[in-house]
Design a protein around this motif. Structure first.
Motif, short mmCIF file in Angstrom:
data_model
loop_
_atom_site.label_atom_id
_atom_site.label_comp_id
_atom_site.label_asym_id
_atom_site.label_seq_id
_atom_site.Cartn_x
_atom_site.Cartn_y
_atom_site.Cartn_z
N MET A 151 0.82 -1.20 0.00
CA MET A 151 0.00 0.00 0.00
C MET A 151 0.86 1.26 0.00
N LEU A 152 1.99 1.24 0.73
CA LEU A 152 2.89 2.38 0.77
C LEU A 152 3.40 2.71 -0.64
N LYS A 153 3.66 1.67 -1.42
CA LYS A 153 4.13 1.86 -2.79
C LYS A 153 3.12 2.66 -3.61
N ASN A 154 1.84 2.36 -3.44
CA ASN A 154 0.80 3.08 -4.17
C ASN A 154 0.74 4.55 -3.75
N TYR A 155 0.91 4.80 -2.45
CA TYR A 155 0.91 6.18 -1.97
C TYR A 155 2.11 6.94 -2.54
N LEU A 156 3.25 6.29 -2.61
CA LEU A 156 4.42 6.94 -3.21
C LEU A 156 4.19 7.23 -4.69
N TRP A 157 3.56 6.29 -5.38
CA TRP A 157 3.26 6.50 -6.80
C TRP A 157 2.41 7.76 -6.99
N ILE A 158 1.30 7.84 -6.27
CA ILE A 158 0.42 8.99 -6.48
C ILE A 158 1.05 10.29 -5.98
N PHE A 159 1.89 10.20 -4.96
CA PHE A 159 2.60 11.38 -4.47
C PHE A 159 3.51 11.93 -5.57
N PHE A 160 4.29 11.05 -6.19
CA PHE A 160 5.22 11.50 -7.22
C PHE A 160 4.51 11.88 -8.52
N ILE A 161 3.42 11.20 -8.87
CA ILE A 161 2.65 11.59 -10.05
C ILE A 161 2.11 13.00 -9.86
N SER A 162 1.68 13.32 -8.63
CA SER A 162 1.14 14.66 -8.33
C SER A 162 2.18 15.76 -8.51
N MET A 163 3.44 15.41 -8.43
CA MET A 163 4.51 16.41 -8.55
C MET A 163 4.91 16.67 -10.00
N VAL A 164 4.49 15.83 -10.93
CA VAL A 164 4.92 15.93 -12.32
C VAL A 164 4.17 17.07 -13.02
N PRO A 165 4.89 17.98 -13.67
CA PRO A 165 4.23 19.07 -14.39
C PRO A 165 3.28 18.53 -15.46
N LEU A 166 2.21 19.25 -15.69
CA LEU A 166 1.16 18.94 -16.66
C LEU A 166 0.27 17.76 -16.26
N ILE A 167 0.76 16.85 -15.43
CA ILE A 167 -0.07 15.73 -14.97
C ILE A 167 -0.67 16.10 -13.62
N GLU A 168 0.21 16.40 -12.68
CA GLU A 168 -0.15 16.86 -11.35
C GLU A 168 -1.22 15.98 -10.70
N LEU A 169 -2.01 16.58 -9.83
CA LEU A 169 -3.02 15.79 -9.13
C LEU A 169 -4.17 15.41 -10.05
N ARG A 170 -4.29 16.09 -11.18
CA ARG A 170 -5.32 15.75 -12.15
C ARG A 170 -5.14 14.34 -12.71
N GLY A 171 -3.92 13.87 -12.73
CA GLY A 171 -3.64 12.51 -13.17
C GLY A 171 -3.50 11.55 -12.00
N ALA A 172 -3.02 12.05 -10.87
CA ALA A 172 -2.77 11.18 -9.72
C ALA A 172 -4.05 10.71 -9.05
N ILE A 173 -5.06 11.56 -8.99
CA ILE A 173 -6.31 11.15 -8.35
C ILE A 173 -7.00 10.03 -9.12
N PRO A 174 -7.14 10.11 -10.44
CA PRO A 174 -7.72 8.96 -11.14
C PRO A 174 -6.89 7.68 -10.97
N VAL A 175 -5.56 7.82 -10.91
CA VAL A 175 -4.71 6.66 -10.66
C VAL A 175 -5.01 6.06 -9.29
N SER A 176 -5.18 6.92 -8.28
CA SER A 176 -5.46 6.42 -6.94
C SER A 176 -6.78 5.66 -6.90
N GLN A 177 -7.75 6.13 -7.65
CA GLN A 177 -9.05 5.44 -7.66
C GLN A 177 -9.02 4.18 -8.51
#
Length: 161
Positions: free
Chosen positions: A1-27
């Motif tokens: 589970m920690l791995k998934n949290y790290l994934w969405i944390f780092f996806i949220s930091m990526v320009p142009l993707i940001e949390l707009r891409g990380a939230i759908p990934v989390s779901q």
């Protein structure tokens, strides 16, 4: 589970993707709503102060270098930030705080925390005002993306089961 949290944390930091891409990934990973939302917000906001303080200086320095691809990329981001800032300034005048909040908060391509913060730095907005507008915009974008993701993925998982 920690791995998934790290994934969405780092996806949220990526320009142009940001949390707009990380939230759908989390779901898509069927992660808990509240904790994944918080992790995505933190990941998206972490670079914002750094962008505000240093991005413009780095871009202006890079644009003056003779390394073709690097200077071209720096000039592209300077132009994008300047255009976004001028567009915002022309439309809203004094309502720049609300405009920045909505610019960041409405999840469209190229309107996230990175671009909004860069535009604010080019417009000379104060640091505290910029951070507050961007964090409120990120919270709004997160709610919009979470609502959309929950509906979409709930429907997909209902069909699969």
């Amino acid at each position: 589970m920690l791995k998934n949290y790290l994934w969405i944390f780092f996806i949220s930091m990526v320009p142009l993707i940001e949390l707009r891409g990380a939230i759908p990934v989390s779901q898509a990973l069927q992660m808990p709503i509240i904790s994944s939302y918080i992790v995505c917000i933190l990941g998206n906001m972490l670079p914002v102060p750094i962008i505000y303080m240093f991005a413009r200086k780095v871009l202006e320095w890079g644009a003056s270098k003779e390394i073709w691809a690097f200077s071209k990329m720096c000039r592209f981001f300077i132009e994008k930030g300047t255009r976004a800032g001028e567009k915002m300034q022309a439309k809203v005048g004094r309502g720049l705080f609300v405009a920045l909040l909505l610019f960041v908060g409405i999840p469209l391509p190229g309107t996230g925390a990175w671009t909004g913060t860069l535009a604010a730095s080019f417009l000379g907005m104060r640091f505290k005002e910029t951070i507050l507008a961007v964090i409120l915009g990120v919270l709004l974008a997160g709610v919009i993306m979470m609502a959309g993701s929950l509906g979409l993925f709930s429907a997909i998982f209902a069909i699969i089961r």
